[in-house]
Scaffold this active site. Sequence first.
Site, PDB file in Angstrom:
ATOM      1  N   ARG A 104       0.977  -1.051   0.202  1.00  0.00           N
ATOM      2  CA  ARG A 104      -0.219   0.042  -0.056  1.00  0.00           C
ATOM      3  C   ARG A 104       0.958   1.164  -0.207  1.00  0.00           C
ATOM      4  O   ARG A 104       2.207   1.082   0.939  1.00  0.00           O
ATOM      5  CB  ARG A 104      -1.255  -0.007   1.146  1.00  0.00           C
ATOM      6  CG  ARG A 104      -1.839  -1.266   1.672  1.00  0.00           C
ATOM      7  CD  ARG A 104      -2.970   0.013   0.384  1.00  0.00           C
ATOM      8  NE  ARG A 104      -4.059  -1.504  -0.188  1.00  0.00           N
ATOM      9  CZ  ARG A 104      -4.743  -2.394  -0.601  1.00  0.00           C
ATOM     10  NH1 ARG A 104      -3.177  -2.626  -1.548  1.00  0.00           N
ATOM     11  NH2 ARG A 104      -5.483  -2.850  -0.628  1.00  0.00           N
ATOM     12  N   HIS A 108      -1.682   0.750  -9.627  1.00  0.00           N
ATOM     13  CA  HIS A 108      -2.338  -0.427  -9.334  1.00  0.00           C
ATOM     14  C   HIS A 108      -3.166  -1.322  -9.796  1.00  0.00           C
ATOM     15  O   HIS A 108      -4.025  -1.449  -9.361  1.00  0.00           O
ATOM     16  CB  HIS A 108      -3.344   0.029  -7.708  1.00  0.00           C
ATOM     17  CG  HIS A 108      -3.164  -0.472  -6.740  1.00  0.00           C
ATOM     18  ND1 HIS A 108      -3.747  -0.289  -5.041  1.00  0.00           N
ATOM     19  CD2 HIS A 108      -3.113  -1.803  -6.511  1.00  0.00           C
ATOM     20  CE1 HIS A 108      -4.064  -1.082  -4.586  1.00  0.00           C
ATOM     21  NE2 HIS A 108      -2.908  -1.853  -5.268  1.00  0.00           N
ATOM     22  N   GLU A 154      -4.058   7.907  -5.174  1.00  0.00           N
ATOM     23  CA  GLU A 154      -3.903   7.258  -5.901  1.00  0.00           C
ATOM     24  C   GLU A 154      -4.364   7.351  -7.362  1.00  0.00           C
ATOM     25  O   GLU A 154      -5.686   7.166  -7.409  1.00  0.00           O
ATOM     26  CB  GLU A 154      -4.010   5.394  -6.152  1.00  0.00           C
ATOM     27  CG  GLU A 154      -3.110   4.624  -5.538  1.00  0.00           C
ATOM     28  CD  GLU A 154      -3.285   3.214  -5.230  1.00  0.00           C
ATOM     29  OE1 GLU A 154      -1.862   2.486  -4.678  1.00  0.00           O
ATOM     30  OE2 GLU A 154      -3.892   2.361  -4.683  1.00  0.00           O
TER      31      GLU A 154
END
Length: 344
Positions: free
Chosen positions: A261, A309, A290
């Site tokens: 993360r 991601h 993100e």
Amino acid sequence: MTSRLIERTFSLRSTATQVVMEKPYILATTLGAPGGIYECFAPFIEKHFTIVPYERFVQSKGHSADKIQAVFVWGKTLKVDQNLLQSLPNLKAVVNGGVGVDHLDIPLINSFGVKVSNTPHVVDNATADIGMSLMLASARKIVEGHIFSKSRESDDFPESSLGTDVSGGTLGIIGMGRIGYKIAQRAQGFEMKILYHNRNRRPESEERAVGATYCTSLKELLERSDFVMVVVNLSPQTHKLIGAKEFAMMKPNSIFINISRGLVVDQDALVDALKAKIIRAAALDVTYPEPLPRNHPLLSFPNVIVLPHLGTHTMETTQIMVERMVTNALAAVTGGQLPDEVKA
């Protein structure tokens, strides 16, 4: 039997069938919309549920609120807060696509008598694959080579295009859970020396199976590794686990990879470490926020790879994730035990 009576009989039967066959209602970001589950998976979900698009729900101020029994959370576009929970009197489950649930207030959700589930295990292989991909791409300067091929002004490779070997290198894995262990299995194929640091040491038989050596301290792992890969869950204990002090412990020629993360890493400290050439390079599948703003310093370094991601972003893994979400939601609406329930 008169035609009118026949019509009435069939009408009653049809109504009864509709009542029996009516599918449970779920709330979800519009399938195919930004932040929603891809539209190609809609037929499978619609086979089991009637989907209430979150956008329509908000615009109509609670369309079908009393019928909704599950909320599908995919990404972070649908916020499960107190207002939403209060508006759904018959909600039984919040079903998250993916493993990480740090964006969900589980105690709050549970306080409404609502269960939470995720989709563990199914993401392990895809996430391990992206970790290895980032390590290889960064070490061998794959992205820079691609850019060179597209826009070269010369046929001569610059000295800066020299990469570093992965085979025979030392990989330090921070967080040897399911995914970390799969990374170690893959690294064996590259004849890498594998170090790991974990809250709890794995059994010696598991260490031997992948040729891994346990480091009692994070410092030891950082000082000895050519590649450092972070694979921990985000928690209060791991928030900004890697900062200026940790980067200073790493080898000057080391490569840092984060597939956990974004908030596990102090990004400002990472920028400083790259500017000062304290480490060789970095490869990130996760950041905060993100995606990163286009003017973020991390996007300006030629020796940094930043992905949006993509850890679980494959057709096969996404299909399995959606199937697990449906399985958990069906269990919830039928009063069963959720296979992947997450406890507070």
